[in-house]
Design a protein around this motif. Structure first.
Motif, PDB file in Angstrom:
ATOM      1  N   HIS A 123      -5.622   5.096   0.459  1.00 37.26           N
ATOM      2  CA  HIS A 123      -5.052   3.790   0.160  1.00 37.26           C
ATOM      3  C   HIS A 123      -4.766   3.707  -1.334  1.00 37.26           C
ATOM      4  CE1 HIS A 123      -5.396   1.963   4.093  1.00 37.26           C
ATOM      5  NE2 HIS A 123      -6.627   2.405   4.182  1.00 37.26           N
ATOM      6  N   GLU A 169      -3.036   0.496  -3.363  1.00 31.16           N
ATOM      7  CA  GLU A 169      -2.312  -0.773  -3.384  1.00 31.16           C
ATOM      8  C   GLU A 169      -1.754  -1.009  -4.783  1.00 31.16           C
ATOM      9  OE1 GLU A 169      -2.742  -5.353  -1.749  1.00 31.16           O
ATOM     10  OE2 GLU A 169      -4.487  -4.003  -1.730  1.00 31.16           O
ATOM     11  N   SER A 227      -7.627   1.117  -4.733  1.00 32.97           N
ATOM     12  CA  SER A 227      -7.404   2.452  -4.168  1.00 32.97           C
ATOM     13  C   SER A 227      -8.670   2.930  -3.472  1.00 32.97           C
ATOM     14  CB  SER A 227      -6.995   3.455  -5.251  1.00 32.97           C
ATOM     15  OG  SER A 227      -8.057   3.672  -6.164  1.00 32.97           O
ATOM     16  N   THR A 244       0.046   3.830   3.066  1.00 34.34           N
ATOM     17  CA  THR A 244       0.316   3.490   4.464  1.00 34.34           C
ATOM     18  C   THR A 244       1.687   2.860   4.685  1.00 34.34           C
ATOM     19  OG1 THR A 244      -0.758   1.327   4.197  1.00 34.34           O
ATOM     20  CG2 THR A 244      -2.135   3.161   4.929  1.00 34.34           C
ATOM     21  N   ASP A 294       0.861  -1.175   0.000  1.00 32.69           N
ATOM     22  CA  ASP A 294       0.000   0.000   0.000  1.00 32.69           C
ATOM     23  C   ASP A 294       0.905   1.234   0.000  1.00 32.69           C
ATOM     24  OD1 ASP A 294      -1.650   2.205   0.674  1.00 32.69           O
ATOM     25  OD2 ASP A 294      -3.105   0.858   1.596  1.00 32.69           O
TER      26      ASP A 294
END
Length: 389
Positions: A383, A385, A370, A132, A129
């Motif tokens: 987010h 990914e 996302s 994060t 991700d």
């Protein structure tokens, strides 16, 4: 006198936070000044007018605060963000010392070492991700350590910072949900983040040391910590995440950067122009003022729409196209003038360190998921990914 067009659009509604760009284009087409009827202020959506306002702090004052809600604005008067010279100059001179370009040279080896570590780890994973795991790493580890508020509060800082951005908007549901966390942070700053409980070599402690030398009032120290925690976290995290999302969507641009690393500063500017993390702040007119032929009376609150200005076709040809050869160093994502972002050199250093290392190790980013961030003061992805190869 020309009539001022009126819009009842809510720039803080969920759909507007997710994709404001069609709205911005409509506002720019309406005129240089638009009355935003829902929240009782005017808006400047075009680049030239926003930049001119940023360069004229005497007319476009921050002293009555820069948010939207009247009650919140009244409470925040006097903090660095919500002040004008000479008070602003005094506070900014103290805040900015550890963030000057020459000081960044001292911080650079630590940031580069952490960038090496996190990029190597995530590329080896192959899937991660961006928001994060990658983008949060440098701000939440290196920067929080530099501020020196203590390890036990590191996890809270992101939560507190996001809450402070949420109260930038009108008194909507997000605003009210954020208030308890804002009060918690203010209580921490007042009672816990004080000498004896914080790193004596950290940036927060330097505020108190400056006060002890008589450079500023001691009572300013707790709220001035907002200026280290709030801008240094979310805005950089969102900027890094948006940059990777843009490169994932435009692999030809990633190829250009990998072939020519001198494009990294321009890629950062283009990404910040395209996806501005802080879409607006407001100002209050200190006198009657004409904007592009449109008169506004003294006391008017005016929103400077950075996110719209940075995609103004009057300034940038084909503004919705991501082009890292554009070199838009005059974008407004960091502001301009008296209130230009004090932490922009640190943000650029963090973004550059990550892009350098990703360019060494990644040929392609493939987005597999996302989610947009919904926040009254910020815009971007919470987010993203990706799979890398």
């Amino acid at each position: 006198m020309p009539d001022i067009p009126v819009s009842d659009v809510d720039l803080f509604a969920d759909d507007a936070r997710i994709d404001p760009y069609p709205i911005y284009r409509t506002l720019r087409d309406l005129g240089p000044v638009v009355e935003m009827s829902r929240h009782g202020h005017y808006a400047l959506p075009r680049y030239a007018d926003v930049r001119a306002a940023l360069m004229d702090w005497k007319t476009f004052s921050s002293a009555k605060s820069v948010f939207v809600d009247p009650t919140m604005n009244a409470q925040l008067e006097g903090i660095t963000l919500c002040s004008d010279p000479p008070d602003h100059t005094m506070m900014r001179s103290v805040l900015g010392r550890p963030l000057r370009p020459d000081r960044m040279r001292d911080v650079a080896p630590t940031i580069e070492a952490e960038a090496d570590r996190v990029v190597g780890k995530l590329v080896a994973q192959g899937r991660f991700d961006v928001a994060t795991e990658l983008a949060e790493h440098l701000p939440s580890t290196v920067v929080s350590k530099l501020v020196g508020l203590g390890e036990s509060h590191r996890g809270k800082m992101l939560e507190w910072a996001a809450a402070i951005w949420d109260v930038q908007g009108p008194a909507n549901e997000r605003f009210h949900a954020a208030m308890p966390r804002v009060e918690e942070f203010l209580g921490f700053a007042q009672h816990e983040a004080v000498p004896g409980k914080i790193d004596p070599d950290g940036w927060a402690a330097h505020l108190y040391q400056a006060a002890d030398r008589g450079e500023m009032p001691r009572e300013k120290c707790p709220v001035m910590m907002l200026d280290y925690v709030t801008p240094s976290l979310d805005t950089t995290i969102l900027g890094i995440t948006a940059t990777i999302a843009l490169f994932a969507a435009h692999p030809d641009q990633w190829d250009l950067l990998r072939a020519d690393r001198s494009l990294i500063p321009h890629a950062i500017n283009e990404s910040l122009r395209m996806e501005t993390s802080v879409p607006q702040f407001t100002r209050v007119l200190t006198e009657d003022h004409e904007i592009d032929g449109v008169p506004l009376p003294a006391g008017s609150r005016v929103a400077l729409l950075y996110g719209s200005a940075n995609r103004d076709e009057r300034k940038y040809p084909d503004p919705d196209r991501f082009d890292i050869t554009r070199r838009p160093s005059d974008h407004l994502a960091f502001g301009r003038g008296e209130h230009v972002c004090v932490g922009m050199h640190l943000a650029r250093l963090e973004m550059s360190a990550l892009l350098e290392r990703l360019a060494d190790q990644v040929e392609r980013f493939e987005v597999v998921g996302s989610r947009p961030l919904l926040n009254n003061g910020l815009r971007g992805l919470e987010h993203l990914e990706v799979v890398v190869r």
